[in-house]
Design a protein around this motif. Structure first.
Motif, PDB file in Angstrom:
ATOM      1  N   LYS A  42       8.671   5.669   6.712  1.00 25.88           N
ATOM      2  CA  LYS A  42       7.701   5.087   7.645  1.00 25.88           C
ATOM      3  C   LYS A  42       6.348   5.782   7.472  1.00 25.88           C
ATOM      4  O   LYS A  42       6.282   6.980   7.647  1.00 25.88           O
ATOM      5  CB  LYS A  42       8.207   5.280   9.083  1.00 25.88           C
ATOM      6  CG  LYS A  42       7.313   4.603  10.107  1.00 25.88           C
ATOM      7  CD  LYS A  42       7.773   4.911  11.507  1.00 25.88           C
ATOM      8  CE  LYS A  42       6.824   4.224  12.482  1.00 25.88           C
ATOM      9  NZ  LYS A  42       6.671   4.916  13.724  1.00 25.88           N
ATOM     10  N   PRO A  43       5.301   5.106   7.090  1.00 26.67           N
ATOM     11  CA  PRO A  43       5.133   3.652   6.924  1.00 26.67           C
ATOM     12  C   PRO A  43       5.818   3.061   5.695  1.00 26.67           C
ATOM     13  O   PRO A  43       5.790   1.854   5.509  1.00 26.67           O
ATOM     14  CB  PRO A  43       3.610   3.498   6.799  1.00 26.67           C
ATOM     15  CG  PRO A  43       3.162   4.782   6.191  1.00 26.67           C
ATOM     16  CD  PRO A  43       4.076   5.835   6.748  1.00 26.67           C
ATOM     17  N   GLY A  44       6.398   3.881   4.811  1.00 28.97           N
ATOM     18  CA  GLY A  44       7.086   3.347   3.628  1.00 28.97           C
ATOM     19  C   GLY A  44       6.295   3.612   2.362  1.00 28.97           C
ATOM     20  O   GLY A  44       5.063   3.473   2.349  1.00 28.97           O
ATOM     21  N   LEU A  45       7.012   3.989   1.305  1.00 28.98           N
ATOM     22  CA  LEU A  45       6.366   4.287   0.026  1.00 28.98           C
ATOM     23  C   LEU A  45       5.645   3.057  -0.528  1.00 28.98           C
ATOM     24  O   LEU A  45       4.593   3.169  -1.157  1.00 28.98           O
ATOM     25  CB  LEU A  45       7.426   4.780  -0.973  1.00 28.98           C
ATOM     26  CG  LEU A  45       6.918   5.365  -2.280  1.00 28.98           C
ATOM     27  CD1 LEU A  45       6.001   6.555  -2.026  1.00 28.98           C
ATOM     28  CD2 LEU A  45       8.078   5.801  -3.168  1.00 28.98           C
ATOM     29  N   HIS A  46       6.199   1.871  -0.266  1.00 32.04           N
ATOM     30  CA  HIS A  46       5.543   0.646  -0.763  1.00 32.04           C
ATOM     31  C   HIS A  46       4.155   0.486  -0.140  1.00 32.04           C
ATOM     32  O   HIS A  46       3.213   0.074  -0.800  1.00 32.04           O
ATOM     33  CB  HIS A  46       6.406  -0.596  -0.491  1.00 32.04           C
ATOM     34  CG  HIS A  46       6.682  -0.846   0.958  1.00 32.04           C
ATOM     35  ND1 HIS A  46       7.612  -0.118   1.670  1.00 32.04           N
ATOM     36  CD2 HIS A  46       6.153  -1.735   1.835  1.00 32.04           C
ATOM     37  CE1 HIS A  46       7.637  -0.554   2.924  1.00 32.04           C
ATOM     38  NE2 HIS A  46       6.761  -1.530   3.051  1.00 32.04           N
ATOM     39  N   ARG A  47       4.040   0.886   1.145  1.00 29.35           N
ATOM     40  CA  ARG A  47       2.731   0.778   1.818  1.00 29.35           C
ATOM     41  C   ARG A  47       1.738   1.807   1.288  1.00 29.35           C
ATOM     42  O   ARG A  47       0.573   1.504   1.092  1.00 29.35           O
ATOM     43  CB  ARG A  47       2.910   1.002   3.322  1.00 29.35           C
ATOM     44  CG  ARG A  47       3.229  -0.265   4.068  1.00 29.35           C
ATOM     45  CD  ARG A  47       2.465  -0.342   5.387  1.00 29.35           C
ATOM     46  NE  ARG A  47       2.705  -1.663   5.965  1.00 29.35           N
ATOM     47  CZ  ARG A  47       3.781  -1.952   6.669  1.00 29.35           C
ATOM     48  NH1 ARG A  47       4.693  -1.042   6.893  1.00 29.35           N
ATOM     49  NH2 ARG A  47       3.938  -3.166   7.160  1.00 29.35           N
ATOM     50  N   THR A  48       2.208   3.055   1.107  1.00 30.45           N
ATOM     51  CA  THR A  48       1.276   4.099   0.656  1.00 30.45           C
ATOM     52  C   THR A  48       0.816   3.815  -0.780  1.00 30.45           C
ATOM     53  O   THR A  48      -0.352   3.984  -1.099  1.00 30.45           O
ATOM     54  CB  THR A  48       1.895   5.513   0.744  1.00 30.45           C
ATOM     55  OG1 THR A  48       3.000   5.608  -0.137  1.00 30.45           O
ATOM     56  CG2 THR A  48       2.316   5.863   2.157  1.00 30.45           C
ATOM     57  N   LEU A  49       1.726   3.340  -1.635  1.00 27.88           N
ATOM     58  CA  LEU A  49       1.337   2.990  -3.012  1.00 27.88           C
ATOM     59  C   LEU A  49       0.353   1.834  -3.004  1.00 27.88           C
ATOM     60  O   LEU A  49      -0.646   1.835  -3.736  1.00 27.88           O
ATOM     61  CB  LEU A  49       2.576   2.587  -3.830  1.00 27.88           C
ATOM     62  CG  LEU A  49       3.254   3.677  -4.651  1.00 27.88           C
ATOM     63  CD1 LEU A  49       4.583   3.189  -5.184  1.00 27.88           C
ATOM     64  CD2 LEU A  49       2.374   4.152  -5.801  1.00 27.88           C
ATOM     65  N   PHE A  50       0.624   0.838  -2.174  1.00 24.43           N
ATOM     66  CA  PHE A  50      -0.267  -0.327  -2.082  1.00 24.43           C
ATOM     67  C   PHE A  50      -1.644   0.117  -1.578  1.00 24.43           C
ATOM     68  O   PHE A  50      -2.676  -0.303  -2.107  1.00 24.43           O
ATOM     69  CB  PHE A  50       0.341  -1.380  -1.149  1.00 24.43           C
ATOM     70  CG  PHE A  50      -0.370  -2.701  -1.195  1.00 24.43           C
ATOM     71  CD1 PHE A  50      -0.124  -3.597  -2.228  1.00 24.43           C
ATOM     72  CD2 PHE A  50      -1.302  -3.050  -0.232  1.00 24.43           C
ATOM     73  CE1 PHE A  50      -0.791  -4.819  -2.291  1.00 24.43           C
ATOM     74  CE2 PHE A  50      -1.973  -4.262  -0.286  1.00 24.43           C
ATOM     75  CZ  PHE A  50      -1.719  -5.161  -1.317  1.00 24.43           C
ATOM     76  N   GLY A  51      -1.648   1.017  -0.584  1.00 25.83           N
ATOM     77  CA  GLY A  51      -2.913   1.534  -0.042  1.00 25.83           C
ATOM     78  C   GLY A  51      -3.715   2.275  -1.091  1.00 25.83           C
ATOM     79  O   GLY A  51      -4.941   2.111  -1.202  1.00 25.83           O
ATOM     80  N   ASP A  52      -3.035   3.088  -1.891  1.00 29.83           N
ATOM     81  CA  ASP A  52      -3.696   3.826  -2.974  1.00 29.83           C
ATOM     82  C   ASP A  52      -4.264   2.841  -3.995  1.00 29.83           C
ATOM     83  O   ASP A  52      -5.371   3.021  -4.520  1.00 29.83           O
ATOM     84  CB  ASP A  52      -2.688   4.770  -3.642  1.00 29.83           C
ATOM     85  CG  ASP A  52      -3.352   5.934  -4.364  1.00 29.83           C
ATOM     86  OD1 ASP A  52      -4.550   5.816  -4.682  1.00 29.83           O
ATOM     87  OD2 ASP A  52      -2.690   6.954  -4.620  1.00 29.83           O
TER      88      ASP A  52
END
Length: 419
Positions: A258-268
């Motif tokens: 949470k928020p999730g690796l998919h979110r942090t990668l997408f944010g980067d």
């Protein structure tokens, strides 16, 4: 009192402190690659804010210039020009976004299977060591590519070596927050010595206006430059995952869930593509800032919002950017001798930490070929479709790992280790 209830004044002050910690590395990257440091400040601030929106302001990280891209940016800039390089940066951001989607569909283990340590480590080592001639040339007063002597050798060494020694001493002996700003300390000493030797040209600072728009550069999309930049995104993607896990262990939160690796990668990825649209360097999570969060025990993500706002505000101060551009080459060269070496060491420690068995022929082949191609500057291809150096070695490492039999051993070992 919870961190969210902190007085606004304290939040603002802590934000300024976080930017101070990130500042040295943030502006060093554009200064080496010939970009505008004010644009880098703007895109670091913008990227951090975009990252916060996408991750719902849950992760206290600051995003700024990634060192992994220095070698490909320098090489691609010479060949295709800066606007084409920016197109490549936008494309590299899309790679992060695609990885984010893949993680969402297949789970975080997907990254581990596609990019195990035996692939990532030699690429990171190559990034550090391929850049070592740039650091040494600059330390000796030459241009990064060694084409011209900009400052006499003796003078350059009397500036670069004290700058390096200061950086080392502050990193090892510094206490508290001071320990987190070795680059700034090194730059301050080097700049002071440069003044004493009379090699600082201040005419640019005098001519620059107080308030000015940063020199934004619009991207151009060129297939050759994109091929140069996209494979390099693999190493910072792994660096990003490490950064998210590290800040999680500091704050006691599992950000992979949470928020999730998919979110942090997408944010980067969004932050990196946005940087490319404005002419700034690709973004990555900053370990220095994670160190500062650990030291100050200030886990409130709002602090990073303030750091980002300060970065954007500084970007519009023309004299500030001109001052950064006036830093002589040997000052940076001295500090880069440590920085580029430490990038290579991150790769080495990846191999050691994951106990990659190099007596296994498969692992030995992947690491050996990747290192020689990456450090030697091998080029394969034809015309626009030529891959070379770091981007080539990233692709080769990936292909060798996928094609050579016997990779299951690593995967099964990983699965067995999971609690």
């Amino acid at each position: 009192m919870s961190h969210t209830d902190e007085p606004l004044g304290r939040q603002v002050l802590a934000g300024a402190q976080m930017l101070f910690v990130a500042f040295g590395a943030l502006v060093l990257m554009p200064l080496i690659t010939g970009m505008d440091p004010n644009v880098a400040l703007f895109t670091a601030g913008l990227g951090t804010l975009l990252f916060q929106v996408i991750t719902r302001r849950q992760v206290p990280v600051f995003l700024a210039s990634s060192f992994a891209f220095i070698a490909p940016i320098i090489a691609a800039k010479g060949e295709f020009g800066l606007p084409a390089v920016m197109g490549g940066v936008v494309a590299a951001g899309l790679v992060y976004m695609l990885l984010g989607f893949a993680v969402r569909l297949k789970g975080p283990g997907f990254i581990d299977r596609l990019l195990p340590p035996v692939v990532i480590a030699p690429v990171i080592i190559s990034i550090g060591l391929a850049l070592s001639p740039v650091a040494v040339n600059m330390a000796m007063g030459k241009a990064g590519d060694g084409s011209a002597q900009l400052i006499p050798y003796q003078t350059a060494m009397l500036i670069s070596m004290p700058a390096l020694v200061t950086t080392l001493l502050v990193a090892v002996l510094g206490k508290g927050l001071f320990r987190l700003v070795p680059i700034l300390a090194g730059v301050a000493v080097g700049y002071g010595l440069s003044f004493a030797f009379g090699v600082v040209d201040t005419s640019g600072i005098a001519a620059a206006p107080w308030l000015a728009m940063p020199n934004f550069v619009a991207p151009e999309f060129h297939i050759g430059a994109i091929l140069f930049m996209v494979p390099v995104a693999l190493a910072p993607a792994i660096e990003h995952i490490g950064g998210v896990v590290a800040i999680g262990s500091v704050t006691g939160n599992n950000y992979v869930k949470k928020p999730g690796l998919h979110r942090t990668l997408f944010g980067d990825g969004v932050a990196t593509s946005a940087a490319g649209l404005f002419g700034g360097p690709p973004n990555t999570t900053y370990a220095e800032v994670t160190g500062a969060v650990m030291l100050t025990k200030n886990y409130n993500p709002k602090i990073m919002t303030w750091a980002a706002i300060f970065a954007i505000a500084l970007a519009f101060i023309g004299k500030f950017g001109a001052g950064l551009l006036s830093i002589p080459v040997p000052v940076m060269g001295g500090i880069l001798c440590l920085l580029f070496g430490s990038i290579a060491v991150v790769g080495l420690s990846t191999l050691i930490r994951h106990q990659v068995d190099l007596s296994e022929a498969r692992n030995l082949i992947i690491v050996s070929v990747t290192l020689v191609f990456g450090i030697g500057g091998m080029a394969i291809g034809y015309g626009e479709f030529t891959l070379s150096g770091i981007s080539l070695c990233a692709i080769i490492a990936l292909l060798l790992n996928l094609l050579l039999p016997g990779g299951e051993g690593w995967r099964n070992k990983q699965l067995n280790e999971e609690p």
